[in-house]
Motif scaffolding. Sequence first.
Motif, PDB file in Angstrom:
ATOM      1  N   ASP A  93      10.143   1.715  -8.256  1.00  0.00           N
ATOM      2  CA  ASP A  93       9.748   1.565  -6.860  1.00  0.00           C
ATOM      3  C   ASP A  93      10.617   0.478  -6.217  1.00  0.00           C
ATOM      4  OD1 ASP A  93       8.584   1.145  -4.410  1.00  0.00           O
ATOM      5  OD2 ASP A  93       6.590   0.672  -5.185  1.00  0.00           O
ATOM      6  N   PRO A  94      11.403   0.811  -5.163  1.00  0.00           N
ATOM      7  CA  PRO A  94      12.271  -0.209  -4.555  1.00  0.00           C
ATOM      8  C   PRO A  94      11.498  -1.357  -3.934  1.00  0.00           C
ATOM      9  CG  PRO A  94      12.237   1.801  -3.232  1.00  0.00           C
ATOM     10  CD  PRO A  94      11.549   2.127  -4.516  1.00  0.00           C
ATOM     11  N   LYS A  95      10.210  -1.172  -3.683  1.00  0.00           N
ATOM     12  CA  LYS A  95       9.391  -2.238  -3.114  1.00  0.00           C
ATOM     13  C   LYS A  95       8.549  -2.950  -4.170  1.00  0.00           C
ATOM     14  CE  LYS A  95       8.987  -0.021   1.429  1.00  0.00           C
ATOM     15  NZ  LYS A  95       8.058   0.492   2.468  1.00  0.00           N
ATOM     16  N   ARG A  96       8.835  -2.699  -5.433  1.00  0.00           N
ATOM     17  CA  ARG A  96       8.040  -3.313  -6.504  1.00  0.00           C
ATOM     18  C   ARG A  96       8.209  -4.829  -6.512  1.00  0.00           C
ATOM     19  NH1 ARG A  96      12.847  -1.899  -8.440  1.00  0.00           N
ATOM     20  NH2 ARG A  96      13.916  -3.283  -9.904  1.00  0.00           N
ATOM     21  N   SER A  97       7.243  -5.495  -7.089  1.00  0.00           N
ATOM     22  CA  SER A  97       7.346  -6.937  -7.319  1.00  0.00           C
ATOM     23  C   SER A  97       6.592  -7.255  -8.602  1.00  0.00           C
ATOM     24  CB  SER A  97       6.757  -7.736  -6.148  1.00  0.00           C
ATOM     25  OG  SER A  97       5.355  -7.500  -6.054  1.00  0.00           O
ATOM     26  N   LEU A  98       6.763  -8.463  -9.073  1.00  0.00           N
ATOM     27  CA  LEU A  98       5.988  -8.950 -10.209  1.00  0.00           C
ATOM     28  C   LEU A  98       4.910  -9.888  -9.687  1.00  0.00           C
ATOM     29  CD1 LEU A  98       8.705  -9.857 -12.880  1.00  0.00           C
ATOM     30  CD2 LEU A  98       7.414  -7.736 -12.652  1.00  0.00           C
ATOM     31  N   LEU A  99       3.811  -9.958 -10.396  1.00  0.00           N
ATOM     32  CA  LEU A  99       2.838 -10.996 -10.081  1.00  0.00           C
ATOM     33  C   LEU A  99       3.536 -12.344 -10.039  1.00  0.00           C
ATOM     34  CD1 LEU A  99      -0.173  -9.864 -12.289  1.00  0.00           C
ATOM     35  CD2 LEU A  99      -0.122  -9.942  -9.791  1.00  0.00           C
ATOM     36  N   SER A 100       3.195 -13.147  -9.062  1.00  0.00           N
ATOM     37  CA  SER A 100       3.757 -14.477  -8.786  1.00  0.00           C
ATOM     38  C   SER A 100       4.996 -14.425  -7.907  1.00  0.00           C
ATOM     39  CB  SER A 100       4.057 -15.288 -10.060  1.00  0.00           C
ATOM     40  OG  SER A 100       5.239 -14.860 -10.704  1.00  0.00           O
ATOM     41  N   GLU A 101       5.390 -13.219  -7.441  1.00  0.00           N
ATOM     42  CA  GLU A 101       6.492 -13.123  -6.478  1.00  0.00           C
ATOM     43  C   GLU A 101       5.970 -12.932  -5.053  1.00  0.00           C
ATOM     44  OE1 GLU A 101       9.990 -11.212  -9.325  1.00  0.00           O
ATOM     45  OE2 GLU A 101       8.993  -9.941  -7.845  1.00  0.00           O
ATOM     46  N   VAL A 102       5.060 -11.996  -4.892  1.00  0.00           N
ATOM     47  CA  VAL A 102       4.433 -11.741  -3.595  1.00  0.00           C
ATOM     48  C   VAL A 102       2.950 -12.110  -3.646  1.00  0.00           C
ATOM     49  CG1 VAL A 102       3.876  -9.973  -1.872  1.00  0.00           C
ATOM     50  CG2 VAL A 102       6.087  -9.909  -3.062  1.00  0.00           C
TER      51      VAL A 102
END
Length: 318
Positions: A93-102
């Motif tokens: 997913d190009p909009k993915r993130s990891l916990l603690s980033e967003v």
Amino acid sequence: MFAVTATQTDPDNPLAGLTLGERPEPETRDGWTTVTVRAAALNHHDLWTLKGVGIRQDRLPIVLGCDAAGVDEDGNEVIVHAVIGSGADETLDPKRSLLSEVHDGTFAERVAVPRRNLVPKPAALTFEQAACLPTAWLTAYRMLFDKAGLQPGSTVLVQGAGGGVATALIALGRAGGFRVWATSRSADKRERALELGADQVFETGARLPERVDAVMETVGQATWDHSLKSLRPGGRIVVSGATSGAVPPADLNRVFFLQLSVVGTTMGTRDQLQRLAVFLEQTGVRPVVDRTLPLAEARYGFAALAAGDVFGKIVFTA
């Protein structure tokens, strides 16, 4: 609730922005739930965040931590998948993130996550062991069993034995039927790699008895030339990080001559995390925990990781 937070970033003194203290309770939204954290594992990602890598300043302050195991609102023991995204493979997913980033991370008494991110924790794994899986061990699992294209009996070289991903690669590779070789500058870490299941160990940069089928690269600039020289023609280098620097010499002549594949990977899917947990349950393989610290003593864990004084994973208990 008590939490470990990044309140500022500093590439030269990352621990200056590490703040321990009270934070507001997590807020949930549709499709999300709250997990009571029993254990959370430290990753280089947390240190990089404090250095200002991969984090926008307007996100600060933010609770650190990607990995956790705990209890959901229904009393189920769960492992938290760290990738926040959509689709069958959320890592694409190009909009993915990891916990603690967003969104606030796992270094807290409670963390809010999408319900789809929860994977059942096998009873055979402790919370401390389970907390090691979502980042380092899942990355190693995907490197070996998804990206490397290997068959049992293949020879695998693990560069930089000692870190969380490297120790996972050694243990998983041994359990998966590979012949595992490992390198380290430290004689102590080489000895511990043998105890963990490596068939042979070598000083960093040493000439190997023969070329290998695949190289697992997590070090980068310091070991890249050795990785190229150690690989058989048609072999594969799987890259998941570059702790020593991300700009190694390309040496394209050697790449083309060997007809090798260079494959990048990071983390893994929620389904792969569940299969990894079952794999450990079935094989008896367990993550190497270097030390366990109360969350209130997280600063000592961050200092040890920054100094490279780690073999395996550092785990915080809430």
